[in-house]
Design an enzyme around this catalytic site. Structure first.
Site, PDB file in Angstrom:
ATOM      1  N   PRO A 156       1.326   1.256  -8.147  1.00 54.13           N
ATOM      2  CA  PRO A 156       0.094   1.523  -8.654  1.00 54.13           C
ATOM      3  C   PRO A 156      -0.931   1.470  -7.309  1.00 54.13           C
ATOM      4  CG  PRO A 156       0.647  -0.918  -8.902  1.00 54.13           C
ATOM      5  CD  PRO A 156       1.776  -0.253  -8.761  1.00 54.13           C
ATOM      6  N   ASN A 157      -2.028   2.435  -7.502  1.00 51.66           N
ATOM      7  CA  ASN A 157      -3.080   2.710  -6.854  1.00 51.66           C
ATOM      8  C   ASN A 157      -2.571   3.593  -5.445  1.00 51.66           C
ATOM      9  OD1 ASN A 157      -5.143   1.090  -7.879  1.00 51.66           O
ATOM     10  ND2 ASN A 157      -4.028  -0.841  -7.529  1.00 51.66           N
ATOM     11  N   ARG A 195      -8.103   5.309   0.004  1.00 58.49           N
ATOM     12  CA  ARG A 195      -7.823   4.018  -0.280  1.00 58.49           C
ATOM     13  C   ARG A 195      -7.626   3.412   1.025  1.00 58.49           C
ATOM     14  NH1 ARG A 195      -2.683   0.787  -2.623  1.00 58.49           N
ATOM     15  NH2 ARG A 195      -3.667  -1.248  -2.538  1.00 58.49           N
ATOM     16  N   TYR A 216      -3.876   1.978   5.014  1.00 58.69           N
ATOM     17  CA  TYR A 216      -2.887   2.711   4.215  1.00 58.69           C
ATOM     18  C   TYR A 216      -2.837   4.260   5.072  1.00 58.69           C
ATOM     19  CZ  TYR A 216      -2.756  -0.839   1.064  1.00 58.69           C
ATOM     20  OH  TYR A 216      -2.823  -2.209   0.462  1.00 58.69           O
ATOM     21  N   ASN A 239       8.213   1.972  -3.272  1.00 59.36           N
ATOM     22  CA  ASN A 239       7.061   1.204  -2.580  1.00 59.36           C
ATOM     23  C   ASN A 239       6.467   0.570  -4.036  1.00 59.36           C
ATOM     24  OD1 ASN A 239       4.684  -0.053  -1.738  1.00 59.36           O
ATOM     25  ND2 ASN A 239       4.115   1.641  -0.343  1.00 59.36           N
ATOM     26  N   ALA A 295       1.457  -3.383  -5.507  1.00 59.14           N
ATOM     27  CA  ALA A 295       1.040  -4.655  -5.736  1.00 59.14           C
ATOM     28  C   ALA A 295       2.003  -5.259  -6.784  1.00 59.14           C
ATOM     29  CB  ALA A 295      -0.396  -4.694  -6.662  1.00 59.14           C
ATOM     30  N   ASP A 302      14.085  -6.743 -12.522  1.00 65.71           N
ATOM     31  CA  ASP A 302      15.081  -6.576 -13.411  1.00 65.71           C
ATOM     32  C   ASP A 302      15.743  -5.279 -13.458  1.00 65.71           C
ATOM     33  OD1 ASP A 302      15.006  -9.262 -13.349  1.00 65.71           O
ATOM     34  OD2 ASP A 302      14.285  -9.353 -15.395  1.00 65.71           O
ATOM     35  N   GLU A 335      13.051  -0.867  -0.043  1.00 66.43           N
ATOM     36  CA  GLU A 335      11.703  -1.333  -0.195  1.00 66.43           C
ATOM     37  C   GLU A 335      10.961  -0.759   0.938  1.00 66.43           C
ATOM     38  OE1 GLU A 335      11.448  -5.450  -1.015  1.00 66.43           O
ATOM     39  OE2 GLU A 335       9.164  -5.352  -0.793  1.00 66.43           O
ATOM     40  N   HIS A 342       6.846  -0.547   2.663  1.00 67.87           N
ATOM     41  CA  HIS A 342       5.412  -0.700   2.410  1.00 67.87           C
ATOM     42  C   HIS A 342       4.669   0.064   3.711  1.00 67.87           C
ATOM     43  CE1 HIS A 342       5.863  -3.584  -0.624  1.00 67.87           C
ATOM     44  NE2 HIS A 342       6.977  -3.950   0.010  1.00 67.87           N
ATOM     45  N   ARG A 386      -0.745  -9.632   6.540  1.00 68.26           N
ATOM     46  CA  ARG A 386      -2.034  -9.665   5.916  1.00 68.26           C
ATOM     47  C   ARG A 386      -2.190 -11.020   4.871  1.00 68.26           C
ATOM     48  NH1 ARG A 386      -1.821  -4.267   2.280  1.00 68.26           N
ATOM     49  NH2 ARG A 386      -4.120  -5.006   1.886  1.00 68.26           N
TER      50      ARG A 386
END
Ligand code: DQA
Length: 160
Positions: free
Chosen positions: A20-21, A28, A33, A85, A88, A98, A109, A111, A118
């Site tokens: 999301p986002n 943003r 970012y 990624n 949130a 899962d 993963e 980011h 942070r």
């Protein structure tokens, strides 16, 4: 037109999942970012992937269930590696974790920001212990490093 013969290596599907986002990248919080848009990042990953013999497909959603559905369908689609990624959902989503555990597709993963530098709630990830590896804080370059790792790993495991 003659049909292009594709080698087995060229057909290796890799899925890039954005949570999301991340559709707002570019505008943003650019100090956190960066200024690159998601479309620019995805275009570059597709091109880099093609050079590495991978067919890269990207998927973004702001909806947890849609991300779960996409990961589930990755197995039937024959996806060999996932770069995700979870944004949130990193810090909240047992459902997404899962789904990754269920499909048993190796994943990295990623980011953009350094989640350890942070707010404290960002330090916990539901994904890291299942991931092949975690890349954070390197901006959009992190996706490319993950892709290059995936290409290497898939080259070492022919047919898998
Ligand atoms: C993020 C870090 C998360 O904490 C945050 O919620 C995001 C993006 C990153 O790429 O740095 O949306 O995953």
């Amino acid at each position: 037109m003659p049909k292009l013969r594709k080698t087995r290596r060229e057909q290796r599907p890799v899925l890039v999942v954005h949570g999301p986002n991340l559709n707002l990248l570019g505008t943003r919080q650019p100090a956190v970012y960066g200024r690159e848009t998601l479309a620019e990042i995805d275009r570059r990953l597709k091109a880099t992937g093609a050079g590495l013999g991978l067919s890269v497909e990207s998927f973004q959603s702001n909806v947890e269930g849609e991300l779960v559905n996409r990961i589930q369908s990755a197995r039937t689609q024959g996806v060999k590696f996932i770069i995700i990624n979870p944004a949130a959902y990193t810090h909240t989503s047992v459902a997404l974790r899962d789904a990754l555990a269920a499909v048993e597709i190796p994943f990295i993963e990623v980011h953009l920001s350094n989640i350890h530098a942070r707010e404290s709630f960002r330090r916990h990830s539901y994904f890291s212990e299942l991931a092949v590896g975690v890349i954070c804080g390197l901006g959009s370059r992190g996706y490319e490093f993950a892709l290059s790792f995936a290409a290497n790993r898939l080259a070492k495991t022919p047919g898998r």
